[in-house]
Enzyme design. Structure first.
Site, PDB file in Angstrom:
ATOM      1  N   ASN A 124       0.834  -1.193   0.000  1.00  0.00           N
ATOM      2  CA  ASN A 124       0.000   0.000   0.000  1.00  0.00           C
ATOM      3  C   ASN A 124       0.879   1.258   0.000  1.00  0.00           C
ATOM      4  O   ASN A 124       2.030   1.212  -0.408  1.00  0.00           O
ATOM      5  CB  ASN A 124      -1.011   0.002   1.144  1.00  0.00           C
ATOM      6  N   ARG A 125       0.348   2.383   0.467  1.00  0.00           N
ATOM      7  CA  ARG A 125       0.978   3.681   0.239  1.00  0.00           C
ATOM      8  C   ARG A 125       1.682   4.236   1.466  1.00  0.00           C
ATOM      9  O   ARG A 125       1.247   4.002   2.602  1.00  0.00           O
ATOM     10  CB  ARG A 125      -0.075   4.695  -0.241  1.00  0.00           C
ATOM     11  N   HIS A 150       3.415   0.327  -2.811  1.00  0.00           N
ATOM     12  CA  HIS A 150       3.802  -1.088  -2.921  1.00  0.00           C
ATOM     13  C   HIS A 150       5.314  -1.302  -2.982  1.00  0.00           C
ATOM     14  O   HIS A 150       5.822  -2.104  -3.772  1.00  0.00           O
ATOM     15  CB  HIS A 150       3.136  -1.723  -4.139  1.00  0.00           C
ATOM     16  N   HIS A 224      -1.199  -9.598  -3.824  1.00  0.00           N
ATOM     17  CA  HIS A 224      -2.070  -8.715  -4.599  1.00  0.00           C
ATOM     18  C   HIS A 224      -2.860  -9.478  -5.657  1.00  0.00           C
ATOM     19  O   HIS A 224      -2.968  -9.052  -6.806  1.00  0.00           O
ATOM     20  CB  HIS A 224      -1.236  -7.625  -5.264  1.00  0.00           C
ATOM     21  N   SER A 225      -3.460 -10.599  -5.284  1.00  0.00           N
ATOM     22  CA  SER A 225      -4.290 -11.344  -6.233  1.00  0.00           C
ATOM     23  C   SER A 225      -5.633 -10.653  -6.421  1.00  0.00           C
ATOM     24  O   SER A 225      -6.244 -10.160  -5.480  1.00  0.00           O
ATOM     25  CB  SER A 225      -4.518 -12.774  -5.743  1.00  0.00           C
ATOM     26  N   GLU A 362      -6.575  -7.673   0.178  1.00  0.00           N
ATOM     27  CA  GLU A 362      -5.164  -7.654   0.548  1.00  0.00           C
ATOM     28  C   GLU A 362      -5.044  -7.493   2.059  1.00  0.00           C
ATOM     29  O   GLU A 362      -5.234  -6.410   2.599  1.00  0.00           O
ATOM     30  CB  GLU A 362      -4.448  -6.503  -0.149  1.00  0.00           C
TER      31      GLU A 362
END
Length: 397
Positions: A124-125, A150, A224-225, A362
């Site tokens: 994430n960020r 990521h 991250h599917s 996620e």
């Protein structure tokens, strides 16, 4: 979780504790249009899948013996496909991906999707690509709307991992390891990470993350599917239903960074505490949905004091009867509805992916946690180990 991210002990949660999460169809037979996987003993095989910078990439195929097959690359730890039966026994791939290595290598820039990959060092960020740790300031590559996403421009999804495989009595596993040197993508400390994918006879895919560091650092690993329980070649996921065991979520600002608030979902389009169609309120005139162009937010899992595996989410497809239950040791889960997929990607079955082609769940610590002291800590010290587990349990109803 407290001020330190301590080792989480999940040994008390065994096969019996997870059995209720899967009611899987066995011995599927072909129903036309999709491949059927016959019941066989659990097995794992590998085959060459190309090369990256001269290093061989292999594809590992794990079969449960009860109708499920998973293909994993040691490039990026990517889950390329997950094939599971529906209520009639018809088998389809239920994750988005590319048919060859070139698809993943060419998937770069602002349109990057991270299909199926291990995300690290920080999923994430992180706001403006900056955070402080023990009084020192660290700066990461900016690759998403003024922020770091990521793990930066060359995160764990771009690495060739060292792989080994294991055949067990109750399942099969592929273990991946990568050593990230100090300073890679701006992160402090040399981080040694192991990710183990295990497929068991109950059609459960378990992901165990383990990491150690030689200097204080931050870490937030996830997978991250993108899932589509009707099959990755179908149009969209808006009729599929999601349940998230979370009474709160973390709102975002216009750059997709959490504001620091932890807000209730009650009375908002973010209430998935009971089974709700993904598309039921996705077009509602809600400021948070407008910022994310749909759902792209972190939910705060109702954990209480439980530090082990808890059920975080459940997905179901009314058409096929397929279900997926997500259990995790993590405090949060990012539910994303592929809002930015624009029709430029051709998937494993030859179909073009468009907006709404899949959804992610996620499991994670919250985005931008290093800059929010009120969020669970993502700090890892040399005297600690990072241990996290997520299970995707497939079945039918």
């Amino acid at each position: 979780m407290g001020g330190k991210r301590l080792r989480q002990l999940i040994s008390t949660v065994g096969v019996a504790g997870l059995a209720a999460c899967s009611n899987t169809t066995t011995n599927p037979t072909s129903n036309g249009g999709a491949e059927s996987i016959s019941a066989v003993p659990p097995a794992i095989t590998s085959e060459p899948f190309g090369r990256v910078d001269g290093r061989p990439v292999n594809r590992y195929t794990l079969t449960s013996g009860h109708g499920m097959r998973v293909r994993i690359l040691n490039y990026g730890g990517i889950i390329q496909s997950i094939e599971v039966p529906d209520r009639t026994g018809q088998v389809d791939n239920v994750v988005l991906g590319f048919p060859n290595l070139a698809g993943y290598l060419d998937n770069t820039g602002s349109a990057k999707t991270y299909f199926g990959a291990i995300i690290g060092r920080y999923g994430n960020r992180i706001a403006k690509g900056a955070f402080s740790l023990n009084g020192d300031e660290y700066h990461l590559p900016i690759n998403n709307n003024g922020n770091s996403l990521h793990g930066g421009t060359a995160g764990f999804d771009t690495k060739v991992w060292q792989a080994s495989q294991d055949n067990g009595n109750n399942g099969v596993a592929v273990k991946l390891q990568y050593v990230s040197p100090a300073g890679e993508m701006g992160f402090p400390g040399t981080l040694t990470t192991t990710v183990t994918y295990t497929l068991d006879q109950k059609n459960r895919l378990r992901i165990d993350y383990h990491a150690t560091t030689d200097a204080p650092t931050v870490i937030n690993l996830t997978n991250h599917s993108y899932f589509n329980l009707a099959g990755e070649g179908t149009l969209d996921i808006y009729d599929q239903k999601i349940t998230i065991d979370a009474d709160h979520y973390t709102p975002i600002d216009p750059t997709m960074i959490p504001t620091g608030q932890i807000s209730p979902v009650l009375g908002t389009p973010f209430d998935f505490t009971s089974p709700t169609a993904i598309g039921a309120q996705i077009t509602a005139n809600d400021p948070q949905l407008l910022l994310g162009h749909g759902y792209d937010h972190n939910w705060v899992i109702n954990r209480g004091n439980n530090t082990g595996l808890v059920e975080a989410a459940r997905a179901q497809d009314p058409q096929t009867g397929r279900t997926m239950t997500v259990l995790t040791t993590e405090p949060g889960v990012q539910f994303y509805t592929s809002n930015f997929i624009d029709g430029t990607f051709t998937g494993t079955s030859g179909h073009i992916y468009r907006q709404g082609a899949g959804f992610t769940l996620e499991t994670q610590h919250y985005p931008d946690s290093p800059n929010h002291p009120n969020f669970p800590s993502t700090m890892l010290n040399p005297d600690q180990t990072y241990d996290s587990t997520t299970v995707f349990a497939f079945g039918t109803e």
